[in-house]
Design an enzyme around this catalytic site. Sequence first.
Site, PDB file in Angstrom:
ATOM      1  CB  THR A   1      -0.868   6.119 -13.266  1.00  0.00           C
ATOM      2  OG1 THR A   1      -0.616   5.385 -12.063  1.00  0.00           O
ATOM      3  CG2 THR A   1      -1.909   7.352 -13.078  1.00  0.00           C
TER       4      THR A   1
ATOM      5  CB  ILE B   1      -0.849  -1.792 -14.239  1.00  0.00           C
ATOM      6  CG1 ILE B   1      -0.704  -2.015 -15.541  1.00  0.00           C
ATOM      7  CG2 ILE B   1      -2.319  -1.274 -13.910  1.00  0.00           C
ATOM      8  CD1 ILE B   1      -0.846  -0.991 -16.675  1.00  0.00           C
ATOM      9  CD  GLU B   2       1.675   1.856  -8.888  1.00  0.00           C
ATOM     10  OE1 GLU B   2       1.025   1.997  -7.949  1.00  0.00           O
ATOM     11  OE2 GLU B   2       2.793   1.426  -8.483  1.00  0.00           O
ATOM     12  CB  THR B   3      -5.590   0.482  -9.598  1.00  0.00           C
ATOM     13  OG1 THR B   3      -5.217  -0.041  -8.242  1.00  0.00           O
ATOM     14  CG2 THR B   3      -5.493  -0.822 -10.792  1.00  0.00           C
TER      15      THR B   3
END
Length: 605
Positions: free
Chosen positions: A218, A294-296
């Site tokens: 996300t 950025i959020e994995t």
Amino acid sequence: MLAMPARLLLALIAVTPMTIHAKDTWTTPAEASAFRTTPSYAETQAFLRRLARAAPDTIRIETFGTTPEGRPMTVVIAARDGDLTPERARAAGKPIVLLQAGIHPGEIEGKDAGLMLLRDFARMNRLPHLLDHSVLVYIPVYSVDGHENSGPYFRINQNGPAEMGFRGQSQYLNLNRDYVKADAPETRAWLALWNTWRPDLLIDIHTTDGADYQYDLTWYAEDPHKLPPSVAAWQKAAYQEGAIPAYERLGHLAAPYLEFRDGRDITKGIGNFGSGPRFSTGYAAIRNRAGLLIETHMLKSYEVRVRAVYDVVRSVLDQVNKDPAALLKASREADSWAASLSAKPGATLPVTFKEDPTPKPFTLKGYAFTQTRSDISGDLWVRYDPATTKNYAIQSWNDLLPDVAAPLPAAWAIPAQWTNVIERLDAHGIPYTRTATAIRVSVDADQLSQPTWADKPFEGHHMLRDAAISTVKEEIELPAGTVIVRSDNADAVLSLNLLDARAPDSMLRWGYLNAIFEPKEYGEPRVVEALARKMIAEDPSLKTAFEARLESDPAFAASPRARLAFFFERSPWYTAQKVGAYPVLRLDDTTLKTLDATAPAKAGT
């Protein structure tokens, strides 16, 4: 046999480990372990140094700071044509992208993806044109001490690697809450790096917590209302219309950051997580720059997460590469916009934001889930079934609207004794001057009352939650040495967020000025008893107000201390102490011109 869907085929390719040959000396440590582990800081530096030696014209390594435990903070510069300095980058007309990993060291995909990306750019010819028209400034591990404080029992929610770093640095500070207050040595080093390079884009890599869903990544960008118009427009085109669709074409699923309104029931919709200047992208916004969080996804395998970062960073850099002039233009126009704000009479700027009450429809690509009443917590126990994909039609309250606005003066004046505040100006690189002689001028001064503080410490501070603010026009003498911070420059938004009492991440709200609410002189009860009777005799309306308070406030009526304070705080014995007088003063354009003409300022230090 049915043909495999293109998206599934691309996804399988994206997560399939590369074949590692014995002769491939450029295999990264994470790849060599099949992504079961992530390398130590020493191993990371060794790989980068070897890469820099092999490609000296395209890779350079520098140390930009030292951690509290004495470790060097490493930054890698990557570019074509030897454009490895800020001066060369600007002369070549190349936008500068600052990519950082490991500000939360347990969320370390950005480090391993960055090693692979640099390798593939500089040595393997897989991405030879990635940086034809931009310069990459890459921090492989921001919180180095936290990274080295690793173990298997951090980040209980996360699926690998085998050991993970600790969320705080060695002084137990969360660096992604420190951008404005700048307490940590690491933050001050980072701010110096920012001011040296003045990047056009900041990309910050994290791993999310929260619900389970199909997306492997996300992303978040600041709401347009928080940004200069040129940056807001560039971000919309670069992310929503460019990089994120390109990333998905590589076989991934992505979504805007998913902040669920109720973590027990994802169908209730999503909202904005409330970023502000203390966070990375919020800080980039008040520096007039584009930012991307950025959020994995924590529950995907470490390999999937690393490859997701590799592909999204590659997609963003490709987007920059296609039209570098557009990003440079957005930055240039943003600085001009900020510098022009205070020229408008009565100028204000929003410093807090509220949820747009009108939601938008959003399709959440999630999994089936159940809710069971727990005999342990007494709450609902949510369990997801990743074997059963399910799409949910939900609502998104992600959009924001301006809320509280702060006045934007021609300049701020800060008396020299408030060194905590002035030190933060220095840390952020905000220019200022000091008055060479004393001068009497008209100022706008804020008087603060009814302060309320947070219930417990946060990031080493007892934060001021709120205060009533009234503004008065005063004639005062500014002593020689008073700091003058002008707003007719690109740092206007940054300065306002540090200095205005209304800004939620200001020095006031972080508790640096709590002493202004503390009276230093007190009255003995026997003395105030006599004072109260004298005041009532001179002002009968005071007796009426006192009796009304007794009637309406039982706690007040039951407290002898509060009853006497009612009178003492209305006496000149209290008001002479200037309790609640905010020391950061605002100057209008006329006053600033008077100051310039009669008390020339000297450069600040």
